[in-house]
Write a protein that holds these residues in place. Structure first.
Motif, PDB file in Angstrom:
ATOM      1  N   LYS A 173       0.823  -1.193   0.000  1.00  0.00           N
ATOM      2  CA  LYS A 173       0.000   0.000   0.000  1.00  0.00           C
ATOM      3  C   LYS A 173       0.866   1.255   0.000  1.00  0.00           C
ATOM      4  O   LYS A 173       1.960   1.268   0.569  1.00  0.00           O
ATOM      5  CB  LYS A 173      -0.931   0.032   1.220  1.00  0.00           C
ATOM      6  N   LEU A 174       0.345   2.297  -0.626  1.00  0.00           N
ATOM      7  CA  LEU A 174       1.052   3.568  -0.710  1.00  0.00           C
ATOM      8  C   LEU A 174       0.406   4.601   0.207  1.00  0.00           C
ATOM      9  O   LEU A 174      -0.815   4.670   0.330  1.00  0.00           O
ATOM     10  CB  LEU A 174       1.016   4.116  -2.137  1.00  0.00           C
ATOM     11  N   THR A 175       1.250   5.416   0.826  1.00  0.00           N
ATOM     12  CA  THR A 175       0.804   6.607   1.528  1.00  0.00           C
ATOM     13  C   THR A 175       1.638   7.752   1.000  1.00  0.00           C
ATOM     14  O   THR A 175       2.876   7.727   1.101  1.00  0.00           O
ATOM     15  CB  THR A 175       0.988   6.482   3.041  1.00  0.00           C
ATOM     16  N   LEU A 176       0.991   8.727   0.405  1.00  0.00           N
ATOM     17  CA  LEU A 176       1.763   9.819  -0.198  1.00  0.00           C
ATOM     18  C   LEU A 176       1.155  11.163   0.162  1.00  0.00           C
ATOM     19  O   LEU A 176      -0.045  11.292   0.392  1.00  0.00           O
ATOM     20  CB  LEU A 176       1.843   9.658  -1.719  1.00  0.00           C
ATOM     21  N   ARG A 177       2.046  12.142   0.197  1.00  0.00           N
ATOM     22  CA  ARG A 177       1.651  13.528   0.450  1.00  0.00           C
ATOM     23  C   ARG A 177       2.405  14.394  -0.542  1.00  0.00           C
ATOM     24  O   ARG A 177       3.633  14.358  -0.607  1.00  0.00           O
ATOM     25  CB  ARG A 177       1.985  13.955   1.872  1.00  0.00           C
ATOM     26  N   ALA A 178       1.654  15.152  -1.348  1.00  0.00           N
ATOM     27  CA  ALA A 178       2.249  16.023  -2.354  1.00  0.00           C
ATOM     28  C   ALA A 178       1.665  17.413  -2.218  1.00  0.00           C
ATOM     29  O   ALA A 178       0.446  17.572  -2.108  1.00  0.00           O
ATOM     30  CB  ALA A 178       1.988  15.473  -3.753  1.00  0.00           C
ATOM     31  N   VAL A 179       2.531  18.405  -2.181  1.00  0.00           N
ATOM     32  CA  VAL A 179       2.116  19.793  -2.106  1.00  0.00           C
ATOM     33  C   VAL A 179       2.800  20.558  -3.241  1.00  0.00           C
ATOM     34  O   VAL A 179       4.028  20.706  -3.239  1.00  0.00           O
ATOM     35  CB  VAL A 179       2.461  20.427  -0.752  1.00  0.00           C
ATOM     36  N   ALA A 216      -3.619   1.175  -3.115  1.00  0.00           N
ATOM     37  CA  ALA A 216      -2.801   0.413  -4.046  1.00  0.00           C
ATOM     38  C   ALA A 216      -2.092   1.372  -4.997  1.00  0.00           C
ATOM     39  O   ALA A 216      -2.634   2.429  -5.347  1.00  0.00           O
ATOM     40  CB  ALA A 216      -3.670  -0.564  -4.830  1.00  0.00           C
ATOM     41  N   PRO A 217      -0.861   1.036  -5.429  1.00  0.00           N
ATOM     42  CA  PRO A 217      -0.105   1.949  -6.307  1.00  0.00           C
ATOM     43  C   PRO A 217      -0.865   2.316  -7.581  1.00  0.00           C
ATOM     44  O   PRO A 217      -0.905   3.488  -7.963  1.00  0.00           O
ATOM     45  CB  PRO A 217       1.175   1.161  -6.611  1.00  0.00           C
ATOM     46  N   GLU A 218      -1.462   1.316  -8.246  1.00  0.00           N
ATOM     47  CA  GLU A 218      -2.179   1.619  -9.471  1.00  0.00           C
ATOM     48  C   GLU A 218      -3.393   2.494  -9.204  1.00  0.00           C
ATOM     49  O   GLU A 218      -3.720   3.390  -9.986  1.00  0.00           O
ATOM     50  CB  GLU A 218      -2.616   0.330 -10.163  1.00  0.00           C
TER      51      GLU A 218
END
Length: 537
Positions: A173-179, A216-218
């Motif tokens: 699993k992915l956890t991402l934060r983008a600013v 999920a990444p996809e």
């Protein structure tokens, strides 16, 4: 022998010169000078957007337009050297820029540039000082303030802390934060962490801000594509991200086109209800009354669902109207009593002019028809019209009962007064425009008009008209009645009679003729009852 050789030499020179002229000069005559457009760029201003077009030579333009939803100009002696025919701007009020070669252009010389705006805007067009560029300035109706201290070291450090990408991968699993992260950097980080094969087209330029946890990444990649209007297509095991608006064959293959038929309204009206940023995806097919959408597959379903939400049937309103003409001055208050015996409080009398006007709202009593019939039998009232019709919500319903007569009018042409016979409608006109929001109330604009022939012109023999007109806008509940009065008319009638033959004698004829002059005062009262039509499922 020498003379013969010299003669052959001159003949050969003439033949060679003719051949050169035949080959080179026509080609030289057909050559056409042109300049090449090297770049087209857009820059945000505090009160608009500036589009700069630069070329490698003097840039001439014509057919320029700097107002409306589309700004444009034609560069008839230029070629498109940018390699692009579509530039996504996405900076209010500009949506995108289209560059195309007009049909019939020879050797690709001729460029049409159009700036597509999100609304009706105004702007200006100017040349650069060296003449090798043109600057379009699109003025906005909004002002964007400039941040203070944006260029200071503290501001740059704070911006660096706020912007960036953080991606964690655990348990599949992915956890991402983008600013405000560049989409290329974001996809590269997801690919490194998850091992997913991702490719981003060079034409894609997005600043991404979002937060996802345990996905999920996809699924994360699909979420980014859907949120920022990108086309996502798997190619040989690689997830390919490209622009959602087709600008070339590669992005077109990643998009889909679907036509949505509009059932209950105009396609142009429905498409205008969609968000402004979808302007570049949506086209209107007026012949089929359809909205054609070319967009990534994941966007088509969303746009189709939104179109179905706004393409709902308009309410229909049934109108029942009665136009009653009262022909006795003593019956001027009967119009009020006909509509509602207790509604006289709505009437008003102008003592100065002696005019009685009223605007009664309420439900007609049960004995309305009986009272009206009794007045008709006594000759004190005349029903001029009883129309019943159904009209679409917000549309105008017109009714006319009468005849067409002709009157003489005068007009001035070239300093001379001339006469013209003009047809006019004589009778009862009723115009009603009802509007409802579905809350059981109806706002109606009612404009009744009645015209009569008062006399005949002695010189022309044409009728002279008298017109009574009223116009009001009221709000009523479903099934209530609007009563409009005060359309009074004073009419003088002359009736002449004679005994046949004796009345035509030269001297004694007046003794066998009679003339009677009567004055009649009438008032037109209009009752309008709008009802919302209940549509069965």
């Amino acid at each position: 022998m020498l003379k013969f050789s010299f003669f052959r030499f001159w003949v050969s020179c003439l033949l060679l010169t003719g051949a050169l002229l035949h080959r080179e000069f026509p080609a030289y005559a057909q050559a056409r000078a042109y300049t090449t457009i090297k770049s087209v760029s857009a820059t945000s201003l505090s009160n608009g957007v500036q589009v700069t077009v630069l070329a490698d030579g003097i840039l001439q333009y014509r057919d320029a337009d700097s107002s409306g939803r589309v700004f444009g100009a034609t560069f008839s002696d230029a070629r498109n050297g940018t390699g692009k025919n579509y530039i996504n701007v996405g900076q209010y009020p500009v949506s995108h820029i289209e560059i195309r070669t007009p049909q019939g252009a020879q050797n690709g010389i001729g460029v049409r540039l159009e700036i597509k705006n999100l609304g009706d805007m105004r702007g200006s067009i100017a040349r650069t000082s060296d003449g090798q560029g043109v600057i379009f300035t699109v003025q906005s109706d909004r002002t964007v303030p400039t941040a203070r201290g944006a260029g200071s070291d503290d501001a740059k450090a704070a911006k660096a802390d706020e912007e960036g990408v953080r991606v964690d991968f655990a348990g599949g699993k992915l956890t991402l934060r983008a600013v405000k992260a560049d989409i290329h950097e974001l996809m590269a980080a997801i690919a490194r962490k998850s091992g997913l094969a991702i490719a981003v087209d060079d034409a894609v330029s997005r600043s991404v801000s979002l937060h996802l946890q345990d996905v999920a990444p996809e699924s994360a990649v699909r979420t980014v594509a859907a949120a920022y209007g990108l086309a996502l297509s798997p190619i040989n095991g690689i997830l390919m991200l490209s622009e959602g608006v087709p600008t070339d064959l590669a992005t077109y293959r990643a998009s889909s086109t679907e036509s949505f038929r509009i059932q209950n309204s105009q396609a142009g009206t429905v498409s205008g209800l969609l968000p402004n940023f979808l302007y570049s995806y949506v086209k209107v097919n007026g012949e089929q009354n359809a909205v054609v959408v070319t967009a990534p597959s994941q966007m088509l379903a969303k746009i189709g669902a939104d179109l179905r939400k706004v393409d709902v049937p308009s309410a229909q309103i049934a109108l029942e109207a009665i136009a009653v003409e009262l022909s006795d001055t003593s019956d001027l208050d009967l119009g009020i009593r006909l509509g509602n015996p207790s509604a006289s409080q709505y009437a008003s009398v102008d003592v100065g002019s002696g005019a009685l006007t009223y605007n009664t709202i309420g439900t007609l009593p049960r004995n309305f028809e009986a009272n009206l019939r009794a007045l008709e039998l006594k000759g004190r009232a005349r029903v001029r019209a009883r129309p019943q019709m159904v009209v679409v919500n917000g549309e105008k319903a017109d009714l006319f009962i009468g005849s067409q007569r002709f009157i003489l009018t005068q007009f001035n042409q070239s300093g001379q007064t001339q006469n013209r016979i003009q047809p006019v409608d004589v009778g009862v006109k009723l115009s009603v425009t009802p509007l409802t929001g579905g809350n059981g109330e109806i706002t109606a604009r009612v404009a009744p008009e009645v015209s009569n022939i008062t006399e005949l012109d002695l010189q022309t023999g044409l009728p002279v008209l008298s017109t009574r007109r009223s116009d009001t806008t009221v709000r009523v509940k479903d099934g209530e009645t609007i009563a409009i009065g005060g359309l009074t008319l004073d009419q003088e009638q002359v009736r002449r009679g004679k005994i046949p033959f004796l009345g035509d004698l030269p001297l004694f004829g007046p003794l066998f003729r009679s003339s009677k002059k009567t004055k009649v005062k009438t008032e037109l009262v209009v009752f309008v009852t709008p009802r919302i039509v209940k549509l069965s499922n």
